[in-house]
Design a protein around this motif. Structure first.
Motif, PDB file in Angstrom:
ATOM      1  N   PHE A 348      -1.608  -0.117  -0.958  1.00 58.54           N
ATOM      2  CA  PHE A 348      -1.112   1.168  -0.451  1.00 58.54           C
ATOM      3  C   PHE A 348      -0.730   2.087  -1.609  1.00 58.54           C
ATOM      4  O   PHE A 348      -1.031   3.284  -1.594  1.00 58.54           O
ATOM      5  CB  PHE A 348       0.091   0.919   0.454  1.00 58.54           C
ATOM      6  CG  PHE A 348       0.690   2.166   1.054  1.00 58.54           C
ATOM      7  CD1 PHE A 348       0.204   2.666   2.258  1.00 58.54           C
ATOM      8  CD2 PHE A 348       1.728   2.825   0.430  1.00 58.54           C
ATOM      9  CE1 PHE A 348       0.757   3.822   2.813  1.00 58.54           C
ATOM     10  CE2 PHE A 348       2.288   3.974   0.978  1.00 58.54           C
ATOM     11  CZ  PHE A 348       1.801   4.469   2.172  1.00 58.54           C
ATOM     12  N   VAL A 349      -0.077   1.533  -2.604  1.00 60.24           N
ATOM     13  CA  VAL A 349       0.385   2.318  -3.750  1.00 60.24           C
ATOM     14  C   VAL A 349      -0.789   2.911  -4.538  1.00 60.24           C
ATOM     15  O   VAL A 349      -0.728   4.034  -5.024  1.00 60.24           O
ATOM     16  CB  VAL A 349       1.273   1.442  -4.666  1.00 60.24           C
ATOM     17  CG1 VAL A 349       1.502   2.119  -6.018  1.00 60.24           C
ATOM     18  CG2 VAL A 349       2.599   1.161  -3.986  1.00 60.24           C
ATOM     19  N   THR A 350      -1.874   2.145  -4.636  1.00 65.54           N
ATOM     20  CA  THR A 350      -3.010   2.589  -5.461  1.00 65.54           C
ATOM     21  C   THR A 350      -4.091   3.308  -4.660  1.00 65.54           C
ATOM     22  O   THR A 350      -5.119   3.680  -5.222  1.00 65.54           O
ATOM     23  CB  THR A 350      -3.640   1.362  -6.156  1.00 65.54           C
ATOM     24  OG1 THR A 350      -4.024   0.389  -5.164  1.00 65.54           O
ATOM     25  CG2 THR A 350      -2.661   0.728  -7.128  1.00 65.54           C
ATOM     26  N   ASN A 351      -3.867   3.508  -3.364  1.00 59.59           N
ATOM     27  CA  ASN A 351      -4.858   4.182  -2.516  1.00 59.59           C
ATOM     28  C   ASN A 351      -4.792   5.693  -2.736  1.00 59.59           C
ATOM     29  O   ASN A 351      -3.925   6.381  -2.210  1.00 59.59           O
ATOM     30  CB  ASN A 351      -4.603   3.834  -1.047  1.00 59.59           C
ATOM     31  CG  ASN A 351      -5.726   4.309  -0.137  1.00 59.59           C
ATOM     32  OD1 ASN A 351      -6.537   5.154  -0.506  1.00 59.59           O
ATOM     33  ND2 ASN A 351      -5.765   3.763   1.057  1.00 59.59           N
ATOM     34  N   LYS A 352      -5.741   6.215  -3.486  1.00 56.01           N
ATOM     35  CA  LYS A 352      -5.740   7.643  -3.816  1.00 56.01           C
ATOM     36  C   LYS A 352      -6.123   8.516  -2.626  1.00 56.01           C
ATOM     37  O   LYS A 352      -5.785   9.701  -2.575  1.00 56.01           O
ATOM     38  CB  LYS A 352      -6.701   7.901  -4.980  1.00 56.01           C
ATOM     39  CG  LYS A 352      -6.260   7.239  -6.279  1.00 56.01           C
ATOM     40  CD  LYS A 352      -7.228   7.541  -7.412  1.00 56.01           C
ATOM     41  CE  LYS A 352      -6.768   6.871  -8.709  1.00 56.01           C
ATOM     42  NZ  LYS A 352      -7.703   7.141  -9.827  1.00 56.01           N
ATOM     43  N   LYS A 353      -6.821   7.949  -1.642  1.00 56.28           N
ATOM     44  CA  LYS A 353      -7.242   8.729  -0.471  1.00 56.28           C
ATOM     45  C   LYS A 353      -6.069   9.152   0.400  1.00 56.28           C
ATOM     46  O   LYS A 353      -6.179  10.100   1.176  1.00 56.28           O
ATOM     47  CB  LYS A 353      -8.240   7.931   0.364  1.00 56.28           C
ATOM     48  CG  LYS A 353      -9.581   7.711  -0.314  1.00 56.28           C
ATOM     49  CD  LYS A 353     -10.526   6.963   0.612  1.00 56.28           C
ATOM     50  CE  LYS A 353     -11.881   6.744  -0.054  1.00 56.28           C
ATOM     51  NZ  LYS A 353     -12.809   6.000   0.848  1.00 56.28           N
ATOM     52  N   LEU A 354      -4.945   8.446   0.273  1.00 54.21           N
ATOM     53  CA  LEU A 354      -3.792   8.769   1.106  1.00 54.21           C
ATOM     54  C   LEU A 354      -3.252  10.157   0.825  1.00 54.21           C
ATOM     55  O   LEU A 354      -2.618  10.774   1.678  1.00 54.21           O
ATOM     56  CB  LEU A 354      -2.684   7.733   0.898  1.00 54.21           C
ATOM     57  CG  LEU A 354      -2.905   6.356   1.527  1.00 54.21           C
ATOM     58  CD1 LEU A 354      -1.800   5.404   1.112  1.00 54.21           C
ATOM     59  CD2 LEU A 354      -2.964   6.469   3.042  1.00 54.21           C
ATOM     60  N   ALA A 355      -3.501  10.671  -0.368  1.00 55.61           N
ATOM     61  CA  ALA A 355      -3.012  12.003  -0.726  1.00 55.61           C
ATOM     62  C   ALA A 355      -3.576  13.068   0.197  1.00 55.61           C
ATOM     63  O   ALA A 355      -2.957  14.114   0.421  1.00 55.61           O
ATOM     64  CB  ALA A 355      -3.359  12.318  -2.179  1.00 55.61           C
ATOM     65  N   ASP A 356      -4.756  12.835   0.747  1.00 50.29           N
ATOM     66  CA  ASP A 356      -5.386  13.784   1.659  1.00 50.29           C
ATOM     67  C   ASP A 356      -4.965  13.567   3.105  1.00 50.29           C
ATOM     68  O   ASP A 356      -5.327  14.340   3.984  1.00 50.29           O
ATOM     69  CB  ASP A 356      -6.914  13.669   1.565  1.00 50.29           C
ATOM     70  CG  ASP A 356      -7.439  14.039   0.188  1.00 50.29           C
ATOM     71  OD1 ASP A 356      -7.125  15.140  -0.279  1.00 50.29           O
ATOM     72  OD2 ASP A 356      -8.146  13.204  -0.403  1.00 50.29           O
ATOM     73  N   LYS A 357      -4.222  12.469   3.361  1.00 48.59           N
ATOM     74  CA  LYS A 357      -3.900  12.110   4.736  1.00 48.59           C
ATOM     75  C   LYS A 357      -2.411  12.224   5.051  1.00 48.59           C
ATOM     76  O   LYS A 357      -2.035  12.488   6.177  1.00 48.59           O
ATOM     77  CB  LYS A 357      -4.362  10.673   5.014  1.00 48.59           C
ATOM     78  CG  LYS A 357      -5.829  10.432   4.738  1.00 48.59           C
ATOM     79  CD  LYS A 357      -6.146   8.936   4.866  1.00 48.59           C
ATOM     80  CE  LYS A 357      -7.575   8.645   4.438  1.00 48.59           C
ATOM     81  NZ  LYS A 357      -7.889   7.209   4.515  1.00 48.59           N
ATOM     82  N   VAL A 358      -1.557  11.976   4.041  1.00 48.27           N
ATOM     83  CA  VAL A 358      -0.109  11.973   4.243  1.00 48.27           C
ATOM     84  C   VAL A 358       0.527  12.897   3.214  1.00 48.27           C
ATOM     85  O   VAL A 358       0.278  12.754   2.010  1.00 48.27           O
ATOM     86  CB  VAL A 358       0.478  10.550   4.104  1.00 48.27           C
ATOM     87  CG1 VAL A 358       1.984  10.575   4.362  1.00 48.27           C
ATOM     88  CG2 VAL A 358      -0.210   9.588   5.056  1.00 48.27           C
ATOM     89  N   GLU A 359       1.332  13.837   3.694  1.00 50.58           N
ATOM     90  CA  GLU A 359       1.967  14.788   2.788  1.00 50.58           C
ATOM     91  C   GLU A 359       2.932  14.086   1.840  1.00 50.58           C
ATOM     92  O   GLU A 359       3.670  13.193   2.239  1.00 50.58           O
ATOM     93  CB  GLU A 359       2.711  15.852   3.602  1.00 50.58           C
ATOM     94  CG  GLU A 359       1.794  16.761   4.408  1.00 50.58           C
ATOM     95  CD  GLU A 359       2.568  17.767   5.219  1.00 50.58           C
ATOM     96  OE1 GLU A 359       3.794  17.880   5.004  1.00 50.58           O
ATOM     97  OE2 GLU A 359       1.959  18.439   6.066  1.00 50.58           O
ATOM     98  N   ARG A 360       2.912  14.504   0.589  1.00 46.98           N
ATOM     99  CA  ARG A 360       3.827  14.027  -0.455  1.00 46.98           C
ATOM    100  C   ARG A 360       3.791  12.503  -0.605  1.00 46.98           C
ATOM    101  O   ARG A 360       4.765  11.886  -1.029  1.00 46.98           O
ATOM    102  CB  ARG A 360       5.257  14.494  -0.152  1.00 46.98           C
ATOM    103  CG  ARG A 360       5.394  16.008  -0.084  1.00 46.98           C
ATOM    104  CD  ARG A 360       6.816  16.436   0.175  1.00 46.98           C
ATOM    105  NE  ARG A 360       7.700  16.051  -0.923  1.00 46.98           N
ATOM    106  CZ  ARG A 360       9.017  16.293  -0.926  1.00 46.98           C
ATOM    107  NH1 ARG A 360       9.581  16.876   0.107  1.00 46.98           N
ATOM    108  NH2 ARG A 360       9.759  15.927  -1.949  1.00 46.98           N
ATOM    109  N   VAL A 361       2.653  11.912  -0.276  1.00 51.22           N
ATOM    110  CA  VAL A 361       2.568  10.450  -0.351  1.00 51.22           C
ATOM    111  C   VAL A 361       2.595   9.959  -1.795  1.00 51.22           C
ATOM    112  O   VAL A 361       2.996   8.822  -2.064  1.00 51.22           O
ATOM    113  CB  VAL A 361       1.295   9.943   0.366  1.00 51.22           C
ATOM    114  CG1 VAL A 361       0.049  10.229  -0.457  1.00 51.22           C
ATOM    115  CG2 VAL A 361       1.399   8.446   0.665  1.00 51.22           C
TER     116      VAL A 361
END
Length: 384
Positions: A348-361
């Motif tokens: 979860f910490v290294t998932n760069k795609k989350l930046a496009d899915k969750v604000e301020r992740v």
């Protein structure tokens, strides 16, 4: 001769409502010295359950164990030379099922062999009667040549699976639960295709199982086992995948709880969450699961926990807006309660795609990384 029943899919060992079962393998030793052999008294029952011929399974045992086989259909006797223990044979049976029975898309065992005439001879595929997926067999597997020859001689046994679904074009790509896929596209079309939302099984259900579960919880007349069974029943009725089960409960907690007691309710339901955020291999006469099947479990668990953590991130974003500490604390609490493992948190910490899915992740990921660093054991004096 009776034997306990095992799930055909080994990853369903903890699913009390899984309906595809087969008899556990029974073996019997015969002979002495160089003439010792292992007999399979119930192999017909097993092969009937998995819908594959006994001769092909016996050939698989021969190639995987390096032992001569003997099949006498007249005497209803199937054996291989040498002494072979139940653990190893069960492991090889599951290896066969993974290669030749389970649908690689939905893992349903209701599959059949399909034969089609092609330019270079007969083409063999596996068709799923549940999702309609048509998959190729591993032609490099040492049993496949015999597999092909057997069905060419017995084409009547290679029939399309009963009730085979006609997979629609729009469903050809597996739709992960509550995921958002970011498609890298260059040029003017980028804005149009940058975010492609895939509807989850939960969102496409006529009756939202999260709200149904929340209503069940609101009555208060339940314990861990009752709630677990209730959610599994909902999942089975809707034909959902395993990764949706934790999403039902965490979504129900959000419906049932308030912003102020959400963390308290998550902890109160920790026992159920532990049961549904991972699957464990069956234990049959000791450890019987090989590296390949064990890897399938690890892959399944990683997927379940990845979707679960993403759903938690969405809930925290909705509940707590700018307070990124809440998600970091929730994930840490899930780790302490043994609901998610360290590997899933690290992913979860290294998932760069989350930046496009969750604000301020990214802020959350930084905070969680500090927690991960804190959890690491201190270096020994010698290492220093």
């Amino acid at each position: 001769m009776t034997s306990p029943m095992l799930p055909i899919d080994p990853t369903k060992a903890n699913d009390a409502h899984y309906r595809y079962m087969m008899p556990a393998m029974i073996i019997k030793g015969e002979g002495r010295g160089n003439g010792v052999k292992t007999v399979f008294p119930n192999i017909r029952d097993i092969c009937l359950a998995i819908n594959r011929p006994e001769k092909i399974l016996m050939k698989f045992f021969q190639t995987s164990l390096g032992a001569a086989r003997n099949v006498s259909e007249k005497d209803d006797k199937f054996l291989i030379m040498g002494t072979h223990d139940e653990e190893r044979l069960t492991q090889e049976l599951y290896n066969f099922i993974t290669k030749y029975v389970l649908c690689p898309k939905c893992r349903n065992p209701e599959t059949a062999v399909k034969m089609e005439q092609a330019k270079k001879g007969v083409k063999f595929t596996m068709q799923c009667g549940a999702c309609g997926q048509e998959s190729n067999f591993d032609e490099h597997d040492r049993t496949f040549t015999f597999f092909r020859q057997y069905y060419e001689k017995h084409p009547e046994e290679a029939t399309v699976a009963k009730h085979a679904a006609q997979a629609k074009k729009e469903d050809a790509v597996e739709q992960p639960a509550a995921e958002v896929e970011v498609v890298p596209v260059e040029g003017a079309a980028k804005k149009k295709r940058e975010k492609v939302a895939k509807k989850s099984d939960l969102e496409t259900s006529k009756t939202d199982p999260r709200k149904v579960t929340a209503a069940f919880m609101a009555k208060g007349d339940y314990n861990t086992e009752k709630l677990h069974s209730f959610i599994i029943d909902l999942k089975n009725e809707a034909g959902m995948n395993d990764e949706n089960i934790p999403l039902i409960l965490i979504g129900a907690i959000k419906e049932y709880a308030t912003k102020e007691n959400f963390f308290q309710e998550v902890r109160r339901h920790a026992d159920v969450l532990r049961m549904i955020t991972s699957v464990r291999p069956p234990q049959v006469a000791g450890e019987v699961i090989g590296d390949r099947v064990r890897a399938e479990y690890e892959k399944t668990n990683a997927k379940i926990q990845r979707y679960f953590l993403f759903e938690c991130a969405k809930i925290c974003q909705d509940y707590y807006k700018e307070d990124t500490d809440k998600l970091a604390l929730l994930i840490f609490m899930l780790y302490l309660e043994d609901i998610v493992n360290e590997a899933s948190i690290a992913a979860f910490v290294t998932n760069k795609k989350l930046a496009d899915k969750v604000e301020r992740v990214v802020e959350v990921q930084t905070k969680i990384q500090k927690i991960l660093n804190w959890m690491q054991p201190a270096p020994t004096q010698a290492a220093q």
